[in-house]
Design an enzyme around this catalytic site. Sequence first.
Site, PDB file in Angstrom:
ATOM      1  N   LYS A  44       0.820  -1.206   0.000  1.00 42.39           N
ATOM      2  CA  LYS A  44       0.000   0.000   0.000  1.00 42.39           C
ATOM      3  C   LYS A  44       0.856   1.259   0.000  1.00 42.39           C
ATOM      4  O   LYS A  44       1.981   1.253   0.485  1.00 42.39           O
ATOM      5  CB  LYS A  44      -0.869  -0.062   1.260  1.00 42.39           C
ATOM      6  CG  LYS A  44      -2.094   0.806   1.254  1.00 42.39           C
ATOM      7  CD  LYS A  44      -2.918   0.472   2.495  1.00 42.39           C
ATOM      8  CE  LYS A  44      -4.188   1.296   2.549  1.00 42.39           C
ATOM      9  NZ  LYS A  44      -3.942   2.740   2.462  1.00 42.39           N
ATOM     10  N   GLY A  45       0.319   2.358  -0.524  1.00 40.29           N
ATOM     11  CA  GLY A  45       1.073   3.593  -0.692  1.00 40.29           C
ATOM     12  C   GLY A  45       1.628   4.182   0.593  1.00 40.29           C
ATOM     13  O   GLY A  45       0.945   4.230   1.616  1.00 40.29           O
ATOM     14  N   ASN A  98       4.904   1.142  -3.064  1.00 38.43           N
ATOM     15  CA  ASN A  98       4.199   2.245  -3.709  1.00 38.43           C
ATOM     16  C   ASN A  98       4.431   3.507  -2.877  1.00 38.43           C
ATOM     17  O   ASN A  98       4.231   3.497  -1.659  1.00 38.43           O
ATOM     18  CB  ASN A  98       2.706   1.909  -3.788  1.00 38.43           C
ATOM     19  CG  ASN A  98       1.892   2.981  -4.478  1.00 38.43           C
ATOM     20  OD1 ASN A  98       1.617   4.032  -3.910  1.00 38.43           O
ATOM     21  ND2 ASN A  98       1.464   2.715  -5.703  1.00 38.43           N
ATOM     22  N   ASN A 126       3.103   6.566  -7.350  1.00 40.13           N
ATOM     23  CA  ASN A 126       1.690   6.870  -7.541  1.00 40.13           C
ATOM     24  C   ASN A 126       1.590   8.341  -7.937  1.00 40.13           C
ATOM     25  O   ASN A 126       1.779   9.223  -7.110  1.00 40.13           O
ATOM     26  CB  ASN A 126       0.911   6.603  -6.242  1.00 40.13           C
ATOM     27  CG  ASN A 126      -0.574   6.855  -6.400  1.00 40.13           C
ATOM     28  OD1 ASN A 126      -1.020   7.397  -7.398  1.00 40.13           O
ATOM     29  ND2 ASN A 126      -1.342   6.476  -5.404  1.00 40.13           N
ATOM     30  N   CYS A 129      -2.090  11.753  -7.158  1.00 32.12           N
ATOM     31  CA  CYS A 129      -2.544  12.451  -5.943  1.00 32.12           C
ATOM     32  C   CYS A 129      -2.350  13.956  -6.102  1.00 32.12           C
ATOM     33  O   CYS A 129      -1.537  14.402  -6.905  1.00 32.12           O
ATOM     34  CB  CYS A 129      -1.801  11.936  -4.711  1.00 32.12           C
ATOM     35  SG  CYS A 129      -0.024  12.172  -4.804  1.00 32.12           S
ATOM     36  N   ASN A 191      -4.480   2.829 -12.892  1.00 27.84           N
ATOM     37  CA  ASN A 191      -5.089   3.118 -11.601  1.00 27.84           C
ATOM     38  C   ASN A 191      -6.618   3.091 -11.758  1.00 27.84           C
ATOM     39  O   ASN A 191      -7.132   2.882 -12.852  1.00 27.84           O
ATOM     40  CB  ASN A 191      -4.627   4.492 -11.107  1.00 27.84           C
ATOM     41  CG  ASN A 191      -4.486   4.559  -9.602  1.00 27.84           C
ATOM     42  OD1 ASN A 191      -5.277   3.965  -8.884  1.00 27.84           O
ATOM     43  ND2 ASN A 191      -3.483   5.291  -9.129  1.00 27.84           N
ATOM     44  N   GLY A 242      -6.098  -4.327 -13.767  1.00 24.09           N
ATOM     45  CA  GLY A 242      -7.443  -3.793 -13.943  1.00 24.09           C
ATOM     46  C   GLY A 242      -8.428  -4.912 -14.200  1.00 24.09           C
ATOM     47  O   GLY A 242      -8.626  -5.327 -15.329  1.00 24.09           O
ATOM     48  N   GLY A 264      -5.746  -7.185  -8.357  1.00 25.22           N
ATOM     49  CA  GLY A 264      -6.171  -6.161  -7.410  1.00 25.22           C
ATOM     50  C   GLY A 264      -7.426  -6.496  -6.637  1.00 25.22           C
ATOM     51  O   GLY A 264      -7.388  -7.205  -5.645  1.00 25.22           O
ATOM     52  N   THR A 265      -8.559  -6.017  -7.117  1.00 27.68           N
ATOM     53  CA  THR A 265      -9.832  -6.162  -6.403  1.00 27.68           C
ATOM     54  C   THR A 265     -10.156  -7.604  -6.057  1.00 27.68           C
ATOM     55  O   THR A 265     -10.737  -7.878  -4.999  1.00 27.68           O
ATOM     56  CB  THR A 265     -10.966  -5.552  -7.252  1.00 27.68           C
ATOM     57  OG1 THR A 265     -10.673  -4.167  -7.495  1.00 27.68           O
ATOM     58  CG2 THR A 265     -12.308  -5.649  -6.535  1.00 27.68           C
TER      59      THR A 265
END
Length: 304
Positions: A44-45, A98, A126, A129, A191, A242, A264-265
């Site tokens: 995670k970022g 990230n 990333n 932002c 993203n 994706g 991902g998801t």
Amino acid sequence: MNLSVQIGKLTLQNPVTVASGTFGYGVEYGQLLDLNQLGAVTVKGIRLQPVRGNPTPRTAEVTSGMLNAIGLQGPGVDGFIQKYWPFLGTLKVPTIINIWGTTVEEYAEVAQRFDALGGVGALELNVSCPNIKEGGAQFGTDLKLLAQVVAACRRATTLPLITKMSPNVVGIAPYAKAAEAAGSDALSIMNSYPAMAIDIETRRPKLANITGGLSGPCIKPIALKLVWDAARAVKIPILGMGGIQTAGDAIEFLMAGATAVAVGTANFYEPQTALQVIRGLREFMQRRGIQDVKEITGSVQAAE
């Protein structure tokens, strides 16, 4: 068969990792699957300082996908190193971290901190932002700012740099070329998309933040097209992502031009998905007599 791939100077034992923000910091999934079977663990970022993130509710299920507005919550560089790096450092596979910031200088400082840490596999930038000093513009949708942040991080570290591209552009090719020219070793595409959902009974948005990022199977055709476009514009490797749920999905991304892929998801509802994708990819290669996974990359035969 050879499933290994190169991302800059980083070697992955297979082309399957996980997407940042969907896998925590690795330790959360450590009891659910053998992390050492992955190509890499992408976390995670991380920003320089801790971030609280957005108010709840932060997620909402939608047709064939999911909305999230976590707000890049994280422990900051020091918190990450103290709490999570001891675990990640014991893994046999590399960790891709990230990173993000609100200014070009902050990006570079975070990159420099992780460069000094030792043992990090690569940094994923990333670039979607807000940039506070530039009046809220987004790094990933401004060619000049994109080039500046990649170049600054390139000067700050010798680690492989993977720029995570924004999908919110008219055409991805100029942005892919700008990241490549500024020193990025690879691109992550893509993203999540800005989206929203409404609860008709309460007449309120389903997310406290009102809007969030759309991910999951519903965005796969869009992501696939962006990978295809970028692969025809640059020579550096692409990490495609994706809506990947199956080995077939991953193979589509490889055929479109990706060198590696990220799940991902799907991690949220089936934590074994990435390992299933690796097994399915191996079975596909055996069935088709493919000796090296690199033979798949960019192999789609488009009509002229």
